[in-house]
Design a protein around this motif. Structure first.
Motif, PDB file in Angstrom:
ATOM      1  N   UNK A  19      40.657  46.956  44.305  1.00 27.25           N
ATOM      2  CA  UNK A  19      40.072  46.768  42.985  1.00 27.25           C
ATOM      3  C   UNK A  19      41.115  46.270  42.001  1.00 27.25           C
ATOM      4  N   UNK A  20      41.245  46.949  40.873  1.00 30.44           N
ATOM      5  CA  UNK A  20      42.211  46.547  39.848  1.00 30.44           C
ATOM      6  C   UNK A  20      43.580  47.181  40.076  1.00 30.44           C
ATOM      7  N   UNK A  21      43.730  48.000  41.112  1.00 30.90           N
ATOM      8  CA  UNK A  21      44.950  48.763  41.313  1.00 30.90           C
ATOM      9  C   UNK A  21      45.877  48.084  42.304  1.00 30.90           C
TER      10      UNK A  21
END
Length: 252
Positions: free
Chosen positions: A27-29
């Protein structure tokens, strides 16, 4: 009416599997994370075991013993190169950056597993880690030895090699006298540690399996059996040994 003990389903043996600890994106990580390819988990569950993951972490001998006491079997999985400093060598130009946290963790797990006679299976790096933990050494770059890159043809591409299995070994009981295997390794066992028995080689002499005869089940292979969905015999052997280990603990 309550079921009798004989009617209760047998619990699946619990098999701990060591994991990677790498930078990972989801995801965004983009963070340091513990992970393990699902094929390892599938191999254990297909063979009738329950898989639990053992990420690298600080080593506390008492905590390691307590952890292993909760397991019925152990798998030391594949991954990054073992730090050559552990076997008294300087790094080769092709040797990967050391993962000392994982080296320390897996060394402690293997040492304690051997002491407790906990059934274990080493896979690729796991075979190398076993040899190093017991005092052996590695070829740091196998192409220097065999003259080709057939054991690791390309990034994320497995090679196929035939291995011959020594008669009378635990491995021969499980797999017969030989088979074709998935290989992906640029390193291999060199000087074999005292106490280990070489149980499989390729035609050009590369060690592809060792075992520890002093324990009930201690097998380590250089190839990747988890990649072969049609053949779960190694994992079935580990799970059967783990079930026996659990039964013996209950009787003590």
């Amino acid at each position: 009416m309550a079921s009798s003990d004989s009617e209760r389903p047998t619990a699946a043996p619990v098999i701990g599997i060591t994991t990677y600890l790498e930078q990972a994106q989801t995801g965004v990580w983009d963070v340091r994370a513990s992970f393990l390819p699902k094929v390892y988990i599938d191999a254990v569950t297909d063979a009738g075991g329950t898989a639990v993951l053992l990420p690298p972490q600080p080593v506390n001998p008492a905590a390691v013993r307590r952890l292993l006491d909760s397991l019925d079997g152990l798998i030391v999985s594949g991954g990054a190169d073992v730090d050559p400093a552990r076997y008294g060598q300087q790094p080769h130009a092709k040797t990967g950056a050391p993962r000392t946290d994982r080296d320390d963790w897996e060394d402690a797990l293997l040492t304690a597993a051997i002491d407790a006679e906990l059934p274990f299976l080493g896979i690729c790096r796991g075979a190398q880690m076993l040899n190093v933990a017991l005092g052996g050494t590695l070829h740091q770059h196998l192409p220097d030895v065999v003259g080709s890159e057939k054991y690791q043809p390309a990034p994320a591409e497995f090679g196929s090699e035939s291995v011959s299995i020594a008669a009378g070994t635990a491995l021969s009981t499980l797999l017969g006298d030989g088979l074709d295997v998935h290989v992906y390794h640029h390193q291999a066992l060199d000087r074999v540690a005292d106490g280990l028995l070489v149980s499989a080689r390729t035609a050009d002499g590369v060690i592809e399996a060792v075992e520890l005869p002093s324990v009930p089940f201690g097998v380590a292979v250089q190839w990747h059996p988890e990649e072969n969905e049609a053949d779960r015999r190694l994992f079935a052997g580990l799970v059967a040994a783990a079930r026996e280990h659990a039964s013996q603990k209950e009787q003590q």
